[in-house]
Design an enzyme around this catalytic site. Structure first.
Site, PDB file in Angstrom:
ATOM      1  N   ASN A  86      26.854 -16.643   0.913  1.00 19.10           N
ATOM      2  CA  ASN A  86      27.823 -17.738   0.235  1.00 19.10           C
ATOM      3  C   ASN A  86      28.570 -18.198   1.314  1.00 19.10           C
ATOM      4  OD1 ASN A  86      26.445 -17.003  -2.271  1.00 19.10           O
ATOM      5  ND2 ASN A  86      28.268 -16.409  -3.434  1.00 19.10           N
ATOM      6  N   TYR A 114      31.891 -21.185   2.048  1.00 17.94           N
ATOM      7  CA  TYR A 114      32.746 -22.253   1.744  1.00 17.94           C
ATOM      8  C   TYR A 114      33.668 -22.789   2.759  1.00 17.94           C
ATOM      9  CZ  TYR A 114      31.074 -21.508  -2.951  1.00 17.94           C
ATOM     10  OH  TYR A 114      30.359 -21.312  -4.143  1.00 17.94           O
TER      11      TYR A 114
END
Ligand code: IFM
Length: 472
Positions: free
Chosen positions: A311, A313
């Site tokens: 993940n 970001y």
């Protein structure tokens, strides 16, 4: 939702993109969600309470007093949502199972109603040729287990493995991509470190103990999953942030080292190498001690996995030498300051650094050669506006995704073995402590009417997925 020529920004007759931006054949294009963020129906079909039910009802914990009681009502609308994914050309759907639907008290026999819901969801995905990618734990711990100490209690790891067995025995015949935990950094350090997530504990030492028990739960679950689903791929999802020191000073370098250790290596290294690195152990000694780590634990945590879920970001620049400033989600790094670089930000305030994703993927592939990866989350919240025709022209989100996909493409060219990309998120949803204010979806949800409207990013992403790569 119906696609029309009018709301479709790319003309019909898609062709394979130029080699410079085509992804490898078989690359899996998908979207991701999680149970508490979209399902609602928290009191239905015997579901027990989770720590997020308790936390979101505690005044002051979630923006605007929001909670997941209704969310995007996906529990009732899952068929519509699967149809939507199919219209968007998705090849994969990453979702999580709500543990309290399967074991309302976190132990004992499975509730057949909970299993049935996920069984129906999986069947409807398979009918549409969408690969289910199931995550077992996306933060909704049964409250009954938290009442016994939650992840600070070693027994929770064993309860998790039992739950993994129940779910995989029911769905392992059809689900071939299994993730144990989503972002244990958040579960441990936001949940028990600075307390901005459920269960809201502020306990630096306890948060490191929780991190170890989460990893132990992962390691205990892997053989249970393999037994029930021998032909499945099994992995774990971690949230990575490349960390740079603000200057070459020893204080800044030390700060960067500690944040990288706590954010990235504390979780990845034991999973892939079967041992905590020496500097991670030294950090434990300083903050929590190591009395909670039993001799066989690291070997259990290192049970071989088939893939790593990444993940991503944003990235960090940090400086040292500051005064400790209250509870931190990096226990033992309370003095570290996070430096803004003046980069453009998403709506949630995270600086946009698409090349950080390339760097992170290349680093993982160099540190751990041969490791297969999926991007299990990447996406952005922005302040969407709906124009008079109901159109949501989210060019900022398209630019974010485009930039990050190009970074993945470059990383693959540099040797990273990345097999798929799950965009976060299919739907606007309950963004934890931010409530419904932060919209990450490529499909807008009107939380009054539950109407779904694909944003321009959804139509753009469909074309990428169908073409198998990016436009010029
Ligand atoms: O919404 C979350 C998700 O649950 C976990 N990863 C980050 C997302 C955006 O904050």
């Amino acid at each position: 939702m119906t696609m029309t020529a009018e709301n479709d920004p790319v003309p019909a007759g898609l062709t394979r993109p130029p080699a410079a931006s085509a992804f490898p054949p078989g690359f899996l294009w998908g979207v991701a969600t999680s149970a508490y963020q979209i399902e609602g129906a928290v009191g239905q079909d015997g579901r027990g309470a989770s720590i997020w039910d308790t936390f979101s009802r505690t005044p002051g914990k979630v923006a605007n007093g929001h909670n997941g009681d209704v969310a995007a009502d996906h529990y009732a609308r899952y068929e519509q949502d699967v149809a939507l994914m199919s219209e968007l050309g998705m090849g994969g759907y990453r979702f999580s199972v709500a543990w309290p639907r399967i074991q309302p008290d976190g132990r004992g026999r499975a509730d057949v109603r909970g299993l049935d819901f996920y069984s129906r969801l999986v069947d409807s995905l398979l009918e549409k040729d969408i690969r289910p990618a199931l995550t077992l734990y996306h933060w909704d711990l049964p409250q009954a287990l938290e009442d016994e100490g939650g992840w600070r209690n070693r027994d929770t790891a064993f309860r998790f493995a039992e739950y993994a067995q129940l779910v995989s025995e029911a769905l392992g015949d059809r689900v071939k991509l299994w993730g144990t935990l989503n972002e244990p950094w958040c579960a441990a350090f936001l949940g028990y470190g600075n307390g901005i997530h459920a269960p809201g504990a502020v306990d630096p030492a306890g948060s490191l103990i929780a991190a170890h028990h989460l990893l132990l739960g992962h390691g205990l679950a892997v053989p249970a999953l393999r037994a029930a689903a021998p032909d499945a791929e099994v992995g774990i999802t971690l949230n990575f942030y490349p960390v740079d020191a603000d200057t070459e000073s020893s204080a800044d370098l030390d700060a960067a080292h500690r944040i990288d250790l706590l954010q990235n290596r504390l979780f990845l290294d034991p999973v892939v190498e079967g041992a905590y690195p020496a500097d991670v152990r030294e950090h434990f000694e300083r903050v929590s001690g190591t009395g909670h780590i039993e001799p066989e634990d690291e070997k259990i945590i290192g049970a071989p996995v088939d893939f790593l879920g990444v993940n991503y970001y944003t990235s960090y620049r940090v400086a040292g030498g500051g005064e400790p400033s209250g509870p931190s989600p990096w226990p033992g790094a309370e003095d570290v300051r996070f430096i803004e670089r003046g980069l453009p930000k998403t709506g949630i305030g995270w600086e946009i650094d698409s090349d950080g994703l390339r760097r992170q993927l290349v680093r993982i592939s160099q540190d751990h050669p041969g490791l297969t990866m999926y991007i299990t989350e990447n996406g952005a919240a922005f302040d969407d506006t709906v124009d008079a025709d109901g159109r949501i022209d989210d060019a900022d989100r398209i630019a974010y995704i485009d930039g990050h996909l190009r970074a993945v493409h470059r990383a693959i060219a540099e040797g990273a073995d990345v097999r798929g990309y799950f965009l976060w998120s299919l739907l606007d949803n309950f963004e934890w402590a931010e409530g419904y204010g932060m919209r990450f979806g490529i499909v807008r949800v009107d939380f009054e009417t539950q109407q779904r409207t694909p944003k321009q990013s959804a139509l753009w992403y469909r074309n990428v997925a169908v073409a198998g790569g990016l436009p010029d």
